[in-house]
Design a protein around this motif. Sequence first.
Motif, PDB file in Angstrom:
ATOM      1  N   TYR A  36       0.833  -1.201   0.000  1.00 55.19           N
ATOM      2  CA  TYR A  36       0.000   0.000   0.000  1.00 55.19           C
ATOM      3  C   TYR A  36       0.872   1.257   0.000  1.00 55.19           C
ATOM      4  N   GLY A  37       1.928   1.241   0.796  1.00 54.02           N
ATOM      5  CA  GLY A  37       2.839   2.379   0.853  1.00 54.02           C
ATOM      6  C   GLY A  37       3.478   2.662  -0.491  1.00 54.02           C
ATOM      7  N   THR A  38       3.815   1.623  -1.217  1.00 56.66           N
ATOM      8  CA  THR A  38       4.392   1.796  -2.548  1.00 56.66           C
ATOM      9  C   THR A  38       3.370   2.407  -3.496  1.00 56.66           C
ATOM     10  N   LYS A  39       2.134   1.941  -3.441  1.00 51.15           N
ATOM     11  CA  LYS A  39       1.080   2.487  -4.306  1.00 51.15           C
ATOM     12  C   LYS A  39       0.833   3.963  -3.998  1.00 51.15           C
ATOM     13  N   VAL A  40       0.781   4.305  -2.724  1.00 53.87           N
ATOM     14  CA  VAL A  40       0.589   5.703  -2.324  1.00 53.87           C
ATOM     15  C   VAL A  40       1.770   6.543  -2.807  1.00 53.87           C
ATOM     16  N   LYS A  46       3.441  11.131  -8.876  1.00 57.72           N
ATOM     17  CA  LYS A  46       2.719  11.666 -10.041  1.00 57.72           C
ATOM     18  C   LYS A  46       2.155  13.048  -9.727  1.00 57.72           C
ATOM     19  N   LEU A  47       1.556  13.188  -8.549  1.00 57.18           N
ATOM     20  CA  LEU A  47       0.983  14.476  -8.157  1.00 57.18           C
ATOM     21  C   LEU A  47       2.066  15.539  -8.015  1.00 57.18           C
ATOM     22  N   CYS A  48       3.169  15.170  -7.438  1.00 56.82           N
ATOM     23  CA  CYS A  48       4.294  16.072  -7.249  1.00 56.82           C
ATOM     24  C   CYS A  48       4.816  16.564  -8.598  1.00 56.82           C
ATOM     25  N   GLU A  59       1.252  16.948   1.551  1.00 55.02           N
ATOM     26  CA  GLU A  59      -0.023  17.100   0.831  1.00 55.02           C
ATOM     27  C   GLU A  59      -0.138  16.088  -0.307  1.00 55.02           C
ATOM     28  N   ASP A  60       0.988  15.772  -0.962  1.00 53.93           N
ATOM     29  CA  ASP A  60       0.968  14.777  -2.043  1.00 53.93           C
ATOM     30  C   ASP A  60       0.621  13.396  -1.495  1.00 53.93           C
TER      31      ASP A  60
END
Length: 69
Positions: A36-40, A46-48, A59-60
């Motif tokens: 899960y941590g890797t997916k997040v 991507k957001l960054c 925030e990302d």
Amino acid sequence: MKELPVASVDRIIRNAGADRVSEDAKEALATILEDYGTKVSVEAIKLCRHAGRKTVKEEDIKLASQRLH
């Protein structure tokens, strides 16, 4: 490859109320948390990058986690 210490995973499970925790349970939760941590993290990167930054910010991570739910 395990990144999370088994002792930390044990504390997470015990803090949730378990009296005893098997090694298999610790390893299973560690795997789930790492996946899960890797997916997040991938989503946060991507957001960054979309924001034109190289530094991943809190925030990302929070937004990425929300987007994965």
